[in-house]
Design a protein around this motif. Sequence first.
Motif, PDB file in Angstrom:
ATOM      1  N   HIS A   1       0.830  -1.205   0.000  1.00 48.30           N
ATOM      2  CA  HIS A   1       0.000   0.000   0.000  1.00 48.30           C
ATOM      3  C   HIS A   1       0.860   1.248   0.000  1.00 48.30           C
ATOM      4  O   HIS A   1       0.532   2.225  -0.654  1.00 48.30           O
ATOM      5  N   SER A   2       1.900   1.196   0.744  1.00 49.31           N
ATOM      6  CA  SER A   2       2.655   2.413   0.934  1.00 49.31           C
ATOM      7  C   SER A   2       3.628   2.681  -0.220  1.00 49.31           C
ATOM      8  O   SER A   2       4.186   3.762  -0.304  1.00 49.31           O
ATOM      9  N   ARG A   3       3.811   1.694  -1.029  1.00 51.01           N
ATOM     10  CA  ARG A   3       4.741   1.858  -2.131  1.00 51.01           C
ATOM     11  C   ARG A   3       4.224   2.940  -3.083  1.00 51.01           C
ATOM     12  O   ARG A   3       3.078   2.892  -3.537  1.00 51.01           O
ATOM     13  N   ILE A   4       5.052   3.900  -3.379  1.00 57.61           N
ATOM     14  CA  ILE A   4       4.611   5.047  -4.197  1.00 57.61           C
ATOM     15  C   ILE A   4       4.585   4.658  -5.665  1.00 57.61           C
ATOM     16  O   ILE A   4       5.586   4.203  -6.212  1.00 57.61           O
ATOM     17  N   GLY A   5       3.420   4.793  -6.263  1.00 53.69           N
ATOM     18  CA  GLY A   5       3.297   4.503  -7.696  1.00 53.69           C
ATOM     19  C   GLY A   5       3.385   5.782  -8.510  1.00 53.69           C
ATOM     20  O   GLY A   5       3.573   6.881  -7.963  1.00 53.69           O
ATOM     21  N   ARG A   6       3.227   5.633  -9.830  1.00 53.42           N
ATOM     22  CA  ARG A   6       3.360   6.790 -10.703  1.00 53.42           C
ATOM     23  C   ARG A   6       2.283   7.852 -10.416  1.00 53.42           C
ATOM     24  O   ARG A   6       2.566   9.037 -10.354  1.00 53.42           O
ATOM     25  N   ASP A   7       1.034   7.345 -10.242  1.00 52.04           N
ATOM     26  CA  ASP A   7      -0.056   8.296  -9.986  1.00 52.04           C
ATOM     27  C   ASP A   7       0.139   8.992  -8.641  1.00 52.04           C
ATOM     28  O   ASP A   7      -0.096  10.196  -8.516  1.00 52.04           O
ATOM     29  N   ARG A   8       0.590   8.208  -7.701  1.00 58.03           N
ATOM     30  CA  ARG A   8       0.833   8.760  -6.369  1.00 58.03           C
ATOM     31  C   ARG A   8       1.936   9.828  -6.458  1.00 58.03           C
ATOM     32  O   ARG A   8       1.801  10.903  -5.862  1.00 58.03           O
ATOM     33  N   ALA A   9       2.946   9.524  -7.217  1.00 60.83           N
ATOM     34  CA  ALA A   9       4.049  10.471  -7.369  1.00 60.83           C
ATOM     35  C   ALA A   9       3.545  11.754  -8.021  1.00 60.83           C
ATOM     36  O   ALA A   9       3.936  12.857  -7.624  1.00 60.83           O
ATOM     37  N   ASP A  10       2.653  11.591  -9.015  1.00 56.88           N
ATOM     38  CA  ASP A  10       2.092  12.785  -9.667  1.00 56.88           C
ATOM     39  C   ASP A  10       1.324  13.632  -8.656  1.00 56.88           C
ATOM     40  O   ASP A  10       1.397  14.860  -8.673  1.00 56.88           O
ATOM     41  N   MET A  11       0.566  12.931  -7.778  1.00 55.39           N
ATOM     42  CA  MET A  11      -0.212  13.660  -6.777  1.00 55.39           C
ATOM     43  C   MET A  11       0.704  14.388  -5.807  1.00 55.39           C
ATOM     44  O   MET A  11       0.470  15.545  -5.440  1.00 55.39           O
ATOM     45  N   ILE A  12       1.755  13.692  -5.400  1.00 58.86           N
ATOM     46  CA  ILE A  12       2.710  14.322  -4.471  1.00 58.86           C
ATOM     47  C   ILE A  12       3.341  15.551  -5.139  1.00 58.86           C
ATOM     48  O   ILE A  12       3.477  16.615  -4.534  1.00 58.86           O
ATOM     49  N   ALA A  13       3.667  15.386  -6.420  1.00 54.29           N
ATOM     50  CA  ALA A  13       4.288  16.490  -7.143  1.00 54.29           C
ATOM     51  C   ALA A  13       3.342  17.670  -7.225  1.00 54.29           C
ATOM     52  O   ALA A  13       3.775  18.822  -7.196  1.00 54.29           O
ATOM     53  N   ALA A  14       2.042  17.386  -7.320  1.00 59.59           N
ATOM     54  CA  ALA A  14       1.058  18.460  -7.417  1.00 59.59           C
ATOM     55  C   ALA A  14       0.704  18.981  -6.032  1.00 59.59           C
ATOM     56  O   ALA A  14      -0.441  19.338  -5.759  1.00 59.59           O
ATOM     57  N   SER A  15       1.677  18.967  -5.137  1.00 59.25           N
ATOM     58  CA  SER A  15       1.568  19.578  -3.806  1.00 59.25           C
ATOM     59  C   SER A  15       0.653  18.839  -2.847  1.00 59.25           C
ATOM     60  O   SER A  15       0.317  19.369  -1.788  1.00 59.25           O
TER      61      SER A  15
ATOM     62  N   VAL B   1       9.839  11.175 -17.301  1.00 64.87           N
ATOM     63  CA  VAL B   1       9.864  12.114 -16.186  1.00 64.87           C
ATOM     64  C   VAL B   1       9.004  11.598 -15.038  1.00 64.87           C
ATOM     65  O   VAL B   1       9.402  11.645 -13.870  1.00 64.87           O
ATOM     66  N   ARG B   2       7.837  11.042 -15.375  1.00 66.86           N
ATOM     67  CA  ARG B   2       6.950  10.520 -14.332  1.00 66.86           C
ATOM     68  C   ARG B   2       7.641   9.374 -13.586  1.00 66.86           C
ATOM     69  O   ARG B   2       7.569   9.285 -12.364  1.00 66.86           O
ATOM     70  N   ILE B   3       8.293   8.512 -14.347  1.00 64.44           N
ATOM     71  CA  ILE B   3       8.954   7.367 -13.720  1.00 64.44           C
ATOM     72  C   ILE B   3      10.119   7.829 -12.850  1.00 64.44           C
ATOM     73  O   ILE B   3      10.304   7.362 -11.722  1.00 64.44           O
ATOM     74  N   ALA B   4      10.896   8.787 -13.364  1.00 68.91           N
ATOM     75  CA  ALA B   4      12.040   9.280 -12.584  1.00 68.91           C
ATOM     76  C   ALA B   4      11.557   9.930 -11.301  1.00 68.91           C
ATOM     77  O   ALA B   4      12.168   9.729 -10.226  1.00 68.91           O
ATOM     78  N   THR B   5      10.455  10.692 -11.369  1.00 69.18           N
ATOM     79  CA  THR B   5       9.913  11.327 -10.170  1.00 69.18           C
ATOM     80  C   THR B   5       9.463  10.263  -9.157  1.00 69.18           C
ATOM     81  O   THR B   5       9.777  10.352  -7.965  1.00 69.18           O
ATOM     82  N   MET B   6       8.753   9.277  -9.685  1.00 68.09           N
ATOM     83  CA  MET B   6       8.244   8.215  -8.813  1.00 68.09           C
ATOM     84  C   MET B   6       9.395   7.483  -8.128  1.00 68.09           C
ATOM     85  O   MET B   6       9.360   7.253  -6.917  1.00 68.09           O
TER      86      MET B   6
END
Lengths: 253, 180
Positions: free
Chosen positions: A16-30, B157-162
């Motif tokens: 669950h806690s593993r950060i996925g691509r969508d999660r990373a996008d959300m984190i990036a969007a503050s 970029v998305r993968i590198a960020t992740m």
Amino acid sequence: MHSLRALLRALRSRRHSRIGRDRADMIAASHPPGDDHPGLAALLEAARAPGTPEELAGEKEMLAAFAAHRKRAARSVRRRRTASLRAALVPVTSGLALLILAGTAVAARTGNLPEGAQQHAHRLFSALGVPAPGTGSPHPSSSTRPGPGPRPSLDVTALSWCEAWRGTPERSLSREDRRKLTDAAGGEEDIKDYCDRLHRSASPSSSPSPEPSESRSSSPSPSPTGTPSFTETPSEPAAPSPSGDQSLSTDRD
Amino acid sequence: MPDEELAIALRAAQDGDARGFATLWRALHPNVLRYLRVLAGEHAEDAASETWLHVIRDLHRFSGDLGSFRGWLFRIARHRGIDEQRRSSRTRETAEPRAEAAPDAAAEAAQGASTAWAIGMIANLPRDQAEAVMLRVVAGLDVATTADILGKKPGAVRIATMRGLRRLATHPQIRTRQGV
């Protein structure tokens, strides 16, 4: 059994806690990473923190650089504006000057300048064929000037008629041509006069007029030829004073 | 600083207004500097100055909204950062070690210590992940702009960020640090 359940829970929570691509996008969007990653949340918060006084210490220098550049830019804009104005004015002015010069040159060559200017131009450029005032142009183009009698216009043809008329009078000239010549001269008795004038204008202007006495006696008006002026010019300008006077003048200076 | 105010400041700065430029600089310079710390290390200050001088010089030619200005700004910063890095690696033998290169304990005490620590942690990531995290997460650029700046595909970029975020999240020093 208990330990197995704990292991499964740990695996699940880890998944669950593993950060996925969508999660990373959300984190990036503050969006904060969430409670499962408190350390990461704290780190990103710190990385995004407002600027510290230390980081903003260079503000004065940057503002000075901005102001200096604005001043330079304003100066260069002004310079560019004057340069473009100059770029537009130079061709226009030089074009105008060229036009005026060319026009003056043509007017001088054809003798159409005002008298004083024509005299001046004649003195300077007589070698280039600039006539003296009042003499008109050596070209047939000046025939528009009102003359005393009919002026020759069909030079070559009329000249051949004159030749024929002179050679053997009444004979070699056909009746048709003779009529034309008479028309051109303005009358039967004016043919000789007409032919003389034609001859003078056709002959090279620098050569003396072939029949000066005749032309002078028959036409009291200024002759349209440029001949007299050319012979007169050397004496026209203020004659160089004798050597004695010259030394006097240099003494005066 | 809300984006609307920054957009107004950008227009004003383009018209030559020093206050507008100051607003813009105060809002964006910290992130430029932090990104350059990751990229150029101790040469970040020089690279940041050069970045802003470039912006000042070409601001009248720039046309676009605040979003594209951010992209433009960080693209310039990346170029200047890489330049500084190259120059320093060429002159490393002759260059004297800078006094403020190792702030460690002194910086810990100063304001922004946690920020310095966080940026240091991100800088330890592999280069592509570190840049992606800085531009996406810290500078707040979108995927397309970041991809454009880094010369990568948006997916990369998305993968590198992740990967970068994942690595940070599992870093022992970060996992144990419950807030600062």
